[in-house]
Design a protein around this motif. Structure first.
Motif, PDB file in Angstrom:
ATOM      1  N   ASN A 125      11.539 -43.729   4.999  1.00 52.19           N
ATOM      2  CA  ASN A 125      10.662 -42.614   4.653  1.00 52.19           C
ATOM      3  C   ASN A 125      11.429 -41.312   4.735  1.00 52.19           C
ATOM      4  O   ASN A 125      12.009 -40.998   5.772  1.00 52.19           O
ATOM      5  CB  ASN A 125       9.493 -42.525   5.642  1.00 52.19           C
ATOM      6  N   ALA A 126      11.437 -40.570   3.628  1.00 49.35           N
ATOM      7  CA  ALA A 126      11.967 -39.210   3.645  1.00 49.35           C
ATOM      8  C   ALA A 126      10.932 -38.342   2.954  1.00 49.35           C
ATOM      9  O   ALA A 126      10.343 -38.762   1.954  1.00 49.35           O
ATOM     10  CB  ALA A 126      13.305 -39.125   2.927  1.00 49.35           C
ATOM     11  N   LYS A 127      10.709 -37.165   3.503  1.00 49.77           N
ATOM     12  CA  LYS A 127       9.768 -36.254   2.847  1.00 49.77           C
ATOM     13  C   LYS A 127      10.413 -35.713   1.586  1.00 49.77           C
ATOM     14  O   LYS A 127      11.606 -35.386   1.576  1.00 49.77           O
ATOM     15  CB  LYS A 127       9.433 -35.072   3.771  1.00 49.77           C
ATOM     16  N   ALA A 128       9.623 -35.581   0.531  1.00 46.80           N
ATOM     17  CA  ALA A 128      10.152 -35.038  -0.722  1.00 46.80           C
ATOM     18  C   ALA A 128      10.848 -33.704  -0.459  1.00 46.80           C
ATOM     19  O   ALA A 128      11.911 -33.423  -1.014  1.00 46.80           O
ATOM     20  CB  ALA A 128       9.017 -34.881  -1.734  1.00 46.80           C
ATOM     21  N   SER A 129      10.274 -32.912   0.461  1.00 50.71           N
ATOM     22  CA  SER A 129      10.849 -31.581   0.728  1.00 50.71           C
ATOM     23  C   SER A 129      12.179 -31.658   1.492  1.00 50.71           C
ATOM     24  O   SER A 129      12.892 -30.659   1.573  1.00 50.71           O
ATOM     25  CB  SER A 129       9.845 -30.733   1.497  1.00 50.71           C
ATOM     26  N   ASP A 130      12.502 -32.826   2.045  1.00 50.68           N
ATOM     27  CA  ASP A 130      13.805 -32.989   2.719  1.00 50.68           C
ATOM     28  C   ASP A 130      14.878 -33.555   1.796  1.00 50.68           C
ATOM     29  O   ASP A 130      16.022 -33.744   2.210  1.00 50.68           O
ATOM     30  CB  ASP A 130      13.660 -33.886   3.955  1.00 50.68           C
ATOM     31  N   LEU A 131      14.506 -33.850   0.559  1.00 54.23           N
ATOM     32  CA  LEU A 131      15.495 -34.328  -0.412  1.00 54.23           C
ATOM     33  C   LEU A 131      16.075 -33.116  -1.139  1.00 54.23           C
ATOM     34  O   LEU A 131      15.338 -32.265  -1.627  1.00 54.23           O
ATOM     35  CB  LEU A 131      14.840 -35.275  -1.429  1.00 54.23           C
ATOM     36  N   LYS A 132      17.400 -33.081  -1.180  1.00 49.79           N
ATOM     37  CA  LYS A 132      18.080 -31.935  -1.776  1.00 49.79           C
ATOM     38  C   LYS A 132      18.656 -32.351  -3.128  1.00 49.79           C
ATOM     39  O   LYS A 132      19.414 -33.325  -3.201  1.00 49.79           O
ATOM     40  CB  LYS A 132      19.208 -31.538  -0.814  1.00 49.79           C
ATOM     41  N   HIS A 133      18.275 -31.636  -4.157  1.00 50.06           N
ATOM     42  CA  HIS A 133      18.773 -31.952  -5.501  1.00 50.06           C
ATOM     43  C   HIS A 133      20.201 -31.426  -5.616  1.00 50.06           C
ATOM     44  O   HIS A 133      20.428 -30.228  -5.545  1.00 50.06           O
ATOM     45  CB  HIS A 133      17.856 -31.298  -6.540  1.00 50.06           C
ATOM     46  N   ILE A 134      21.172 -32.332  -5.780  1.00 56.17           N
ATOM     47  CA  ILE A 134      22.570 -31.894  -5.730  1.00 56.17           C
ATOM     48  C   ILE A 134      23.335 -32.122  -7.038  1.00 56.17           C
ATOM     49  O   ILE A 134      24.482 -31.725  -7.145  1.00 56.17           O
ATOM     50  CB  ILE A 134      23.323 -32.601  -4.585  1.00 56.17           C
ATOM     51  N   GLY A 135      22.674 -32.741  -8.027  1.00 56.43           N
ATOM     52  CA  GLY A 135      23.396 -32.913  -9.274  1.00 56.43           C
ATOM     53  C   GLY A 135      22.593 -33.652 -10.326  1.00 56.43           C
ATOM     54  O   GLY A 135      21.560 -34.255 -10.026  1.00 56.43           O
ATOM     55  N   ASN A 136      23.089 -33.556 -11.550  1.00 61.38           N
ATOM     56  CA  ASN A 136      22.508 -34.288 -12.673  1.00 61.38           C
ATOM     57  C   ASN A 136      23.609 -35.074 -13.372  1.00 61.38           C
ATOM     58  O   ASN A 136      24.707 -34.548 -13.592  1.00 61.38           O
ATOM     59  CB  ASN A 136      21.908 -33.336 -13.704  1.00 61.38           C
ATOM     60  N   LEU A 137      23.270 -36.316 -13.729  1.00 61.05           N
ATOM     61  CA  LEU A 137      24.195 -37.178 -14.465  1.00 61.05           C
ATOM     62  C   LEU A 137      23.526 -37.596 -15.764  1.00 61.05           C
ATOM     63  O   LEU A 137      22.347 -37.944 -15.764  1.00 61.05           O
ATOM     64  CB  LEU A 137      24.499 -38.449 -13.660  1.00 61.05           C
ATOM     65  N   MET A 193      20.402 -41.880 -20.320  1.00 60.59           N
ATOM     66  CA  MET A 193      19.890 -41.969 -18.949  1.00 60.59           C
ATOM     67  C   MET A 193      20.150 -40.631 -18.270  1.00 60.59           C
ATOM     68  O   MET A 193      21.291 -40.208 -18.151  1.00 60.59           O
ATOM     69  CB  MET A 193      20.605 -43.059 -18.158  1.00 60.59           C
ATOM     70  N   ASP A 194      19.081 -40.002 -17.852  1.00 62.74           N
ATOM     71  CA  ASP A 194      19.146 -38.681 -17.221  1.00 62.74           C
ATOM     72  C   ASP A 194      18.877 -38.892 -15.734  1.00 62.74           C
ATOM     73  O   ASP A 194      17.729 -39.111 -15.334  1.00 62.74           O
ATOM     74  CB  ASP A 194      18.081 -37.803 -17.873  1.00 62.74           C
ATOM     75  N   VAL A 195      19.943 -38.872 -14.928  1.00 65.62           N
ATOM     76  CA  VAL A 195      19.828 -39.263 -13.519  1.00 65.62           C
ATOM     77  C   VAL A 195      19.877 -38.028 -12.616  1.00 65.62           C
ATOM     78  O   VAL A 195      20.849 -37.275 -12.634  1.00 65.62           O
ATOM     79  CB  VAL A 195      20.947 -40.258 -13.124  1.00 65.62           C
ATOM     80  N   LYS A 196      18.808 -37.837 -11.854  1.00 65.37           N
ATOM     81  CA  LYS A 196      18.696 -36.706 -10.932  1.00 65.37           C
ATOM     82  C   LYS A 196      19.143 -37.176  -9.547  1.00 65.37           C
ATOM     83  O   LYS A 196      18.518 -38.082  -8.975  1.00 65.37           O
ATOM     84  CB  LYS A 196      17.248 -36.220 -10.846  1.00 65.37           C
ATOM     85  N   VAL A 197      20.196 -36.562  -9.025  1.00 62.01           N
ATOM     86  CA  VAL A 197      20.807 -37.046  -7.779  1.00 62.01           C
ATOM     87  C   VAL A 197      20.371 -36.179  -6.591  1.00 62.01           C
ATOM     88  O   VAL A 197      20.391 -34.940  -6.675  1.00 62.01           O
ATOM     89  CB  VAL A 197      22.343 -37.028  -7.882  1.00 62.01           C
ATOM     90  N   PHE A 198      20.001 -36.842  -5.514  1.00 60.16           N
ATOM     91  CA  PHE A 198      19.548 -36.167  -4.298  1.00 60.16           C
ATOM     92  C   PHE A 198      20.299 -36.690  -3.086  1.00 60.16           C
ATOM     93  O   PHE A 198      20.730 -37.850  -3.061  1.00 60.16           O
ATOM     94  CB  PHE A 198      18.050 -36.451  -4.055  1.00 60.16           C
ATOM     95  N   THR A 199      20.403 -35.828  -2.060  1.00 53.65           N
ATOM     96  CA  THR A 199      20.876 -36.300  -0.754  1.00 53.65           C
ATOM     97  C   THR A 199      19.861 -35.863   0.299  1.00 53.65           C
ATOM     98  O   THR A 199      19.089 -34.932   0.083  1.00 53.65           O
ATOM     99  CB  THR A 199      22.247 -35.719  -0.375  1.00 53.65           C
ATOM    100  N   SER A 200      19.909 -36.564   1.430  1.00 49.92           N
ATOM    101  CA  SER A 200      19.103 -36.120   2.567  1.00 49.92           C
ATOM    102  C   SER A 200      19.783 -36.508   3.863  1.00 49.92           C
ATOM    103  O   SER A 200      20.387 -37.574   3.972  1.00 49.92           O
ATOM    104  CB  SER A 200      17.701 -36.723   2.526  1.00 49.92           C
TER     105      SER A 200
END
Ligand code: 6U4
Ligand code: NA
Ligand code: NA
Length: 158
Positions: A60-72, A83-90
């Motif tokens: 479980n990770a809160k959506a607000s704790d996911l950081k959008h760090i890139g697009n592929l 394929m439009d891939v939205k990359v997140f880290t937490s």
């Protein structure tokens, strides 16, 4: 013209380790990768990212704790899908990763990532992610093993 399909891809970070999952079925089978997938109808990207993380490794990770760090963006020779891939880290999440029908999770030290068993593009954009640089990259594949051309840029947030 390409038909764009949006996907999510989430990487959890804990100290000098990164959580990857071995994909057990479907697209990218037998490769180590982050957790993610397609959006459901009406779903936002960030909600899809949190849902797929939960479905694929029970974290479980809160959506607000996911950081959008890139697009592929991935295109494949002879195919009309983009394929439009939205990359997140937490770094903030709850629970211990569990194996599911889709993924076998494992923590890797960032100095010992299994690039030989990952998508070939990962070697190119992981350094941006690991150095906290916002990035945009495009890869054009022939089949699933060879990159015919690519482009990657660092984005500067305003
Ligand atoms: P199902 O099996 O229908 O539940 P779903 O989980 O919705 O599928 P899936 O697993 O096919 O979607 O999504 C593909 C995943 O692989 C997404 O997280 C994006 C990621 N991905 C696709 N191409 C990639 C590539 N070349 N390099 C990479 N990740 C990629 O690092
Ligand atoms: Na998936
Ligand atoms: Na999934």
């Amino acid at each position: 013209m390409y038909v764009r399909k949006v996907y999510t891809l989430v990487f959890l970070r804990e100290d000098s380790r990164l959580l990857l999952g071995l994909k057990k079925r479907g697209f990218g089978i037998n490769k180590w990768n982050g957790f993610g997938g397609k959006l459901e109808p009406e779903e936002t990207v960030i909600d899809a990212a949190a849902r797929e993380l939960k479905e694929e490794c029970c974290i479980n990770a809160k959506a607000s704790d996911l950081k959008h760090i890139g697009n592929l963006e991935f295109t494949f020779e002879g195919e009309s899908t983009l394929m439009d891939v939205k990359v997140f880290t937490s770094k903030i999440f709850n629970g211990e990763p569990q194996e599911t029908d889709e993924m076998r999770p494992r923590w890797f030290n960032i100095d010992a990532l299994p690039f030989e068993e990952m998508w070939p593009d990962d070697r190119i954009w992981f350094p941006y992610m690991l150095n906290s640089k916002l990035f945009f990259a495009q890869f054009h594949y022939k089949g699933f093993d060879s990159i015919l051309k690519y482009n990657i840029v660092e984005l500067h947030s305003v």
